[in-house]
Write an enzyme that holds these catalytic residues in place. Sequence first.
Site, PDB file in Angstrom:
ATOM      1  N   GLY A 177       0.770  -1.236   0.000  1.00  0.00           N
ATOM      2  CA  GLY A 177       0.000   0.000   0.000  1.00  0.00           C
ATOM      3  C   GLY A 177       0.804   1.289   0.000  1.00  0.00           C
ATOM      4  O   GLY A 177       0.257   2.337  -0.327  1.00  0.00           O
ATOM      5  N   ASP A 178       2.088   1.225   0.366  1.00  0.00           N
ATOM      6  CA  ASP A 178       2.944   2.423   0.336  1.00  0.00           C
ATOM      7  C   ASP A 178       4.359   1.980   0.009  1.00  0.00           C
ATOM      8  O   ASP A 178       5.318   2.294   0.721  1.00  0.00           O
ATOM      9  CB  ASP A 178       2.890   3.145   1.677  1.00  0.00           C
ATOM     10  CG  ASP A 178       3.569   4.519   1.635  1.00  0.00           C
ATOM     11  OD1 ASP A 178       3.742   5.069   0.520  1.00  0.00           O
ATOM     12  OD2 ASP A 178       3.928   5.050   2.700  1.00  0.00           O
ATOM     13  N   LEU A 179       4.483   1.245  -1.093  1.00  0.00           N
ATOM     14  CA  LEU A 179       5.723   0.529  -1.385  1.00  0.00           C
ATOM     15  C   LEU A 179       6.680   1.387  -2.205  1.00  0.00           C
ATOM     16  O   LEU A 179       6.867   1.171  -3.394  1.00  0.00           O
ATOM     17  CB  LEU A 179       5.411  -0.777  -2.115  1.00  0.00           C
ATOM     18  CG  LEU A 179       6.579  -1.769  -2.183  1.00  0.00           C
ATOM     19  CD1 LEU A 179       6.922  -2.299  -0.804  1.00  0.00           C
ATOM     20  CD2 LEU A 179       6.265  -2.907  -3.129  1.00  0.00           C
TER      21      LEU A 179
END
Length: 268
Positions: A177-179
Amino acid sequence: MSVLAATGAALLGGRLVETRPLGGGDLSEIVRIRLADGRTALVKSGPAPRTEASMLQAIAAAGAPAPAVLAVSDAALVIEVLPAGGGVEQAWGDLGRLLARLHATTGARYGWPEDYAFGPVAIVNAFADDWPTFWGERRLLVNVPHVPAALAHRIESLAADLKNRLPAHPPASLLHGDLWTGNVLADGGRITGLIDPACYHGHGEVDIAMLSLFGRPSRAFFDAYGDLAPGHDERLAIYSLWPALVHLRLFGAGYRSMVERFLTTAGA
């Protein structure tokens, strides 16, 4: 002694003897602590420590590396210290392999049981049964009240056409999700941990778009991850638009050109 460090020590039931603030946390405070018995840990604040703990545990359960959750409360998350002496540049292949494993874990619907946040920007995770609805309503249209009208109209136009641009029912993969690379720890040519997650279930290409936002993974990453579905390049701008909008809302007008570029590339 910081309040956060003291909270972490109390959660671990030990006496705090050393604390060191760590950089890299734009949206939360992070400190490294050492206790009198020799234990070390990282202590984080954040919008929802218990939710982040459940996300780290979901990543680990999927067979991808994540720091173990040592303790958690409403105020703080305490996690293990992982080796991080190397860069992702020497571990792209390992990251591709691990991300494929993460994405092989799927859910029944798109979304997550709880909403989350990037600082003051809410991440709406209410479940949806089809992917274009989720991406349009939960990731794009939620930004309309917070951006200039000219951008808002273009976002609304794009969202209205997503059923023609995105697959209706791709596998509901577990996403980090926030890679971005700052949330990937590496050491000795191997990935040691995926940190600071904002998990939900969705199209796996979303994580790859985030990973490509400020650069491009190497060929080794894509070889290890596996073939992407036809049309990936066309979807890249649509999936990159959400983190660009988040950056615009968090950090200001300097990111407007990025948002406009992705809208233009997406034909909106």
